[in-house]
Write an enzyme that holds these catalytic residues in place. Structure first.
Site, PDB file in Angstrom:
ATOM      1  N   ASP A  76       0.865  -1.180   0.000  1.00 16.30           N
ATOM      2  CA  ASP A  76       0.000   0.000   0.000  1.00 16.30           C
ATOM      3  C   ASP A  76       0.899   1.227   0.000  1.00 16.30           C
ATOM      4  OD1 ASP A  76      -2.373  -1.456   0.078  1.00 16.30           O
ATOM      5  OD2 ASP A  76      -2.397  -1.527   2.256  1.00 16.30           O
ATOM      6  N   ASP A  88     -13.561  -4.402  -1.819  1.00 17.46           N
ATOM      7  CA  ASP A  88     -13.442  -4.293  -0.365  1.00 17.46           C
ATOM      8  C   ASP A  88     -14.843  -4.443   0.205  1.00 17.46           C
ATOM      9  OD1 ASP A  88     -10.758  -3.643  -0.750  1.00 17.46           O
ATOM     10  OD2 ASP A  88     -11.152  -1.482  -0.728  1.00 17.46           O
TER      11      ASP A  88
END
Length: 251
Positions: free
Chosen positions: A11, A130
């Site tokens: 990330d 997600d």
């Protein structure tokens, strides 16, 4: 059985690798180019880079990072974050990315999946989803998990496949960063209902969790971040253990 893949996830925020718990409380985890090179040497099958704070004006920065990574690794890597057009994808692929990942932009403009699959091929298009459980139902969330929707995970996954995505990266927000194991029940249901590969994400804490997601969760690949970034699990050690359990991996 096809070989199962191990995928470190990086990330990226402001050019650095970060990691949090349940999508918040981010900590610095190092230089993404150095980490990528190390993972390639250690035997990772693929890499995923997600620019978690991507904005239009930073697209150039991400393209420069992609180019640096491409010069250092010899394994496929996927790039996501702020991608909303064919032009965005063109730039990233020209700079060396092998696949791209779209998430919020796919929900807001589902035709984008079709366009990207038509132009670049399904094998290039990963749709990240997600989701978290809300009143017992898996609901899709957008913008790094900050924006809830009423979209059902399994219905959306089926549409994504039908529109031409080559792969789904499913992150359980309930499990993310907890190190309590992957969302294997949801993963197994996704795998049973779809014909494209599913990447499991969220919850890796030990080697058994990887084994469980490949056997119980029926995942095609397992993605993790902090256990790799902070040297809690070595990729070589992980693959040796999986192989000993009879799970096919590339070694």
């Amino acid at each position: 059985m096809l070989t199962k893949r191990i995928i470190p996830c990086l990330d990226i925020k402001n050019g650095r690798t970060v990691k949090g718990i349940n999508f918040v409380d981010l900590k610095d985890a190092g230089d993404p180019v150095e980490l990528a090179a190390a993972y390639a040497r250690e035997g990772a099958d693929e890499l995923v880079f997600l620019d978690i704070s991507a904005t239009e004006e930073r697209r150039k920065t991400l393209a420069e990072l992609v180019l640096k990574v491409a010069e250092k690794v010899n394994i496929p890597f996927t790039v996501g974050g702020g991608i909303s057009s064919v032009e965005d994808v063109d730039i990233l692929l020209q700079n060396g990315a092998d696949k791209i990942s779209i998430n919020s932009s796919a929900v807001k403009n589902p035709d984008l999946i079709n366009k990207l699959a038509d132009k670049f091929g399904s094998q290039c298009v990963v749709v990240a989803i997600d989701a978290k459980q809300v009143n017992g139902k898996w609901k899709v969330h957008l913008v790094g998990g900050k924006v809830p929707t009423d979209i059902d995970l399994f219905e959306w996954a089926a549409e994504v496949e039908q529109r031409g995505a080559g792969e789904i990266l499913f992150t359980s927000m309930d499990h993310d960063g907890t190190k309590d194991g992957f969302a294997n029940e949801a993963l197994s249901r996704l795998s049973a209902s779809l014909n494209i590969p599913i990447i499991a994400s969220g919850g890796a804490g030990n080697i058994d969790h990887f084994a469980d997601t490949f056997t119980t969760g029926k995942a095609d690949a397992a993605l993790a971040a902090s256990v790799f970034h902070f040297k809690e699990i070595g990729i070589h050690e992980l693959k040796s253990s999986l192989k000993a359990k009879g799970i096919p991996v590339r070694t």
